[in-house]
Design a protein around this motif. Structure first.
Motif, PDB file in Angstrom:
ATOM      1  N   PHE A  22       0.696  -1.249   0.017  1.00 57.46           N
ATOM      2  CA  PHE A  22      -0.055   0.040  -0.022  1.00 57.46           C
ATOM      3  C   PHE A  22       0.934   1.270  -0.087  1.00 57.46           C
ATOM      4  O   PHE A  22       0.581   2.254  -0.480  1.00 57.46           O
ATOM      5  N   HIS A  23       1.933   1.256   0.674  1.00 58.32           N
ATOM      6  CA  HIS A  23       3.063   2.421   0.756  1.00 58.32           C
ATOM      7  C   HIS A  23       3.430   2.529  -0.655  1.00 58.32           C
ATOM      8  O   HIS A  23       3.802   3.738  -1.032  1.00 58.32           O
ATOM      9  N   THR A  24       3.702   1.639  -1.367  1.00 54.92           N
ATOM     10  CA  THR A  24       4.141   1.677  -2.683  1.00 54.92           C
ATOM     11  C   THR A  24       3.349   2.600  -3.629  1.00 54.92           C
ATOM     12  O   THR A  24       3.671   3.452  -4.459  1.00 54.92           O
ATOM     13  N   VAL A  25       1.875   2.287  -3.433  1.00 58.10           N
ATOM     14  CA  VAL A  25       0.837   3.064  -4.348  1.00 58.10           C
ATOM     15  C   VAL A  25       0.666   4.228  -3.733  1.00 58.10           C
ATOM     16  O   VAL A  25       0.702   5.232  -4.518  1.00 58.10           O
ATOM     17  N   TYR A  26       0.449   4.553  -2.489  1.00 54.17           N
ATOM     18  CA  TYR A  26       0.270   5.897  -1.770  1.00 54.17           C
ATOM     19  C   TYR A  26       1.341   6.815  -1.842  1.00 54.17           C
ATOM     20  O   TYR A  26       1.605   8.150  -2.262  1.00 54.17           O
ATOM     21  N   GLY A  27       2.760   5.998  -1.994  1.00 53.18           N
ATOM     22  CA  GLY A  27       3.914   6.998  -2.096  1.00 53.18           C
ATOM     23  C   GLY A  27       3.962   7.700  -3.438  1.00 53.18           C
ATOM     24  O   GLY A  27       4.698   8.714  -3.425  1.00 53.18           O
ATOM     25  N   ALA A  28       3.373   6.881  -4.391  1.00 52.19           N
ATOM     26  CA  ALA A  28       3.456   7.388  -5.892  1.00 52.19           C
ATOM     27  C   ALA A  28       2.759   8.580  -5.866  1.00 52.19           C
ATOM     28  O   ALA A  28       3.077   9.478  -6.749  1.00 52.19           O
ATOM     29  N   LEU A  29       1.725   8.829  -5.036  1.00 49.82           N
ATOM     30  CA  LEU A  29       0.852   9.914  -5.194  1.00 49.82           C
ATOM     31  C   LEU A  29       1.042  10.918  -4.159  1.00 49.82           C
ATOM     32  O   LEU A  29       1.117  12.068  -4.495  1.00 49.82           O
ATOM     33  N   PHE A  30       1.626  10.864  -3.000  1.00 48.61           N
ATOM     34  CA  PHE A  30       1.716  11.861  -1.957  1.00 48.61           C
ATOM     35  C   PHE A  30       3.232  11.931  -1.555  1.00 48.61           C
ATOM     36  O   PHE A  30       3.792  12.755  -1.023  1.00 48.61           O
ATOM     37  N   GLY A  31       4.118  10.982  -1.984  1.00 45.72           N
ATOM     38  CA  GLY A  31       5.415  11.098  -1.504  1.00 45.72           C
ATOM     39  C   GLY A  31       5.895  10.054  -0.562  1.00 45.72           C
ATOM     40  O   GLY A  31       5.193   9.684   0.278  1.00 45.72           O
ATOM     41  N   ALA A  32       7.025   9.339  -0.783  1.00 42.50           N
ATOM     42  CA  ALA A  32       7.173   8.181  -0.099  1.00 42.50           C
ATOM     43  C   ALA A  32       7.581   8.329   1.459  1.00 42.50           C
ATOM     44  O   ALA A  32       7.200   7.449   2.252  1.00 42.50           O
TER      45      ALA A  32
END
Length: 426
Positions: A22-32
C-alpha cells in the motif's frame, strides 16, 4: 511484550508486506516519506482486514441474537439450580447444544483481529527502536521514521520522553496533543457504538442479566481504550481509530436494515417498510421479502411491532404471503369516486329521511312517492282552489267520538273503559 511478539511473529511478515504494498501505491501519489503515504497504508490495512472478517461479523450477529433469545431459558436454569453450580453448567451446555449456539461466537471478530493488531504494534515498535522487521528494510525504516501525522511521528507514544521524540524529529507537545485527541476519538467511537447497540438494537420486552452486562461494557471499554491508548504508538492509534469507525458504520447499517426483533430499530424499520410496501403495492427487494416471510412464519408469536405491521397492510387492502410477497386482498372493496380516483373506504350508509308528525299520523308515504311537504311545487289545481295540504291529515285524524274523549281527558278522567263501581253494602 517480547513474548507476545514472538507468539505473533508468524503474521508479522504478512502484515509488513501488505503495508509496504500500500505504501508503494500511496507513495507515488503523496511522496514516499509523507505521513499521508504511511497513514493511508495503515488505514487500507484495516479496511482489508475488516472486509475479510465480514463473514465472522455476520456469524457474530446471529450468535448474539441467538443468545438474546435464550436469555429467558438461561434465567430459569439459573433460578432452578442456583444452589448446584455443576448442574447449572451442565444444563447451560445442554441448552447451547440443543439450540446450536456458542457464547464465544460473539467474540470471533475481536479474537480474529487480535493477531493483526499485535503484529502491527510489533512493526511500529520496531520502527520506533530503529529495527528492521518483516519485509521493511533500512530504506523503508528511514522513510517511516520521517513520516509525521499532524506533526506526530508514526512510532511516537504519549509516554515517550522528550529525547526520544526529538530523535524522531518532533516536539513533545505535538505528540501528546495528537495522541490525546486520537485517544478521545477512539474512546468516544467505542462508547457510541456500544450505546447504539444498547438503545436501538436490543429487545426491550425481555429484561435479562445479559443486558446489564452489555450496559456495563458500554462504560468499561472506553475507559480501557483510554488507559491503554497512552502506551500505543500513533500508527496503532490510527489503526484502532479506523477499525472503531468501521465497526460503528457497519453496525449502523445492520441496525437499520436487519434489526433485532422487538427492538426500537425494528419498529422504525417496519414503519419504513410499511410506507414503502403500501406505496408500491409489493415488496421490491430480496431483503424485504425475507423480513416479511419471517414475520408471517411467526404466526401468533409476533411481537407488538410485527402485529402492527400486518394490521397496517390489512387496512391498506394488502395481504402478506408465506413466501414474503405482498398481494392485494380479494375481500377489500375498492370504490371509485366520480372523478375516477380509487379509494378503499367503504361507501357511506344513507340514513332514511325523517317523516313529519302529519305524515306519521296519516300512515306515511309509500315507497317511491314524494310527500307533499317534500315537494317544492304544488299542483296547479290545488293552487287555484286554495286547498291546504295539511287538511287531509286533519280529517284523517278526526273520528266520531273524539270530542268526547278529549273532554274526558280534560276533566281529569282516565282514557279508555272505566271499571264499574262496586255496589254499596247498604
Amino acid at each position: 511484550m517480547d513474548t507476545i511478539a514472538s507468539l505473533f511473529s508468524f503474521i508479522t511478515t504478512p502484515v509488513s508486506w501488505v503495508i509496504v504494498q500500500f505504501h508503494t501505491v500511496y507513495g507515488a501519489l503523496f511522496g514516499a516519506d509523507t505521513g499521508w503515504a504511511w497513514g493511508l497504508s495503515i488505514v487500507s490495512l484495516v479496511i482489508l482486514i475488516r472486509i475479510c472478517l465480514i463473514p465472522l461479523f455476520v456469524k457474530q450477529i446471529k450468535a448474539t441474537r441467538a443468545m438474546q433469545t435464550l436469555q429467558p431459558e438461561m434465567k430459569k436454569i439459573q433460578e432452578r439450580y442456583k444452589n448446584d453450580k455443576q448442574r447449572q453448567s451442565e444444563e447451560m451446555m445442554k441448552l447451547y447444544k440443543e439450540s446450536g449456539t456458542n457464547p464465544l461466537s460473539s467474540c470471533l471478530p475481536i479474537l480474529a483481529q487480535s493477531p493483526f493488531f499485535f503484529a502491527l504494534y510489533h512493526v511500529l515498535n520496531g520502527i520506533a527502536s530503529g529495527k528492521t522487521i518483516g519485509v521493511i528494510n533500512d530504506q523503508l525504516l528511514a522513510s517511516a521514521q520521517k513520516a509525521h501525522i499532524v506533526g506526530a511521528p508514526l512510532a511516537a507514544k504519549f509516554t515517550n520522553s522528550a529525547d526520544v521524540v526529538t530523535a524522531l524529529g518532533a516536539t513533545l507537545t505535538d505528540v501528546r496533543v495528537v495522541t490525546a485527541v486520537m485517544i478521545v476519538l477512539m474512546s468516544a467511537s467505542q462508547f457510541y457504538t456500544q450505546r447504539q447497540l444498547m438503545t436501538k438494537n436490543v429487545d426491550t420486552t425481555v429484561k435479562t442479566p445479559f443486558m446489564q452486562q452489555q450496559k456495563m461494557l458500554m462504560y468499561v471499554f472506553p475507559v480501557m481504550f483510554a488507559v491503554f491508548g497512552i502506551n500505543f504508538p500513533v500508527g496503532v492509534l490510527v489503526y484502532w481509530l479506523t477499525t472503531n469507525v468501521w465497526t460503528m458504520g457497519q453496525q449502523m447499517y445492520v441496525i437499520r436494515n436487519n434489526p433485532t426483533p422487538g427492538s426500537k430499530a425494528q419498529a422504525a424499520y417496519l414503519e419504513r417498510l410499511h410506507k414503502h410496501v403500501t406505496h408500491h403495492g409489493k415488496t421490491r427487494s430480496r431483503s424485504e421479502r425475507t423480513i416479511v416471510k419471517a414475520i408471517v412464519a411467526k404466526g401468533r408469536d409476533r411481537n407488538e411491532f410485527e402485529r402492527k405491521f400486518i394490521n397496517g397492510l390489512s387496512k391498506a387492502g394488502l395481504v402478506a404471503q408465506a413466501d414474503g410477497t405482498v398481494v392485494k386482498s380479494e375481500a377489500s372493496a375498492v370504490a371509485t369516486l366520480e372523478d375516477g380516483t380509487p379509494t378503499t373506504a367503504a361507501p357511506k350508509r344513507q340514513q332514511p329521511k325523517r317523516q313529519s308528525k302529519a305524515q306519521r299520523q296519516s300512515g306515511g308515504t309509500k315507497p317511491g312517492e314524494d310527500s307533499e311537504e317534500s315537494s317544492p311545487l304544488l299542483d296547479e289545481s290545488d293552487e287555484q282552489q286554495g286547498a291546504k295540504p295539511a287538511e287531509p291529515a286533519k280529517k284523517a285524524t278526526s273520528q266520531p267520538g273524539s270530542s268526547g274523549a278529549r273532554s274526558r281527558a280534560q276533566s281529569g278522567q282516565r282514557k279508555g273503559p272505566q271499571r264499574p263501581k262496586s255496589p254499596s253494602k247498604k
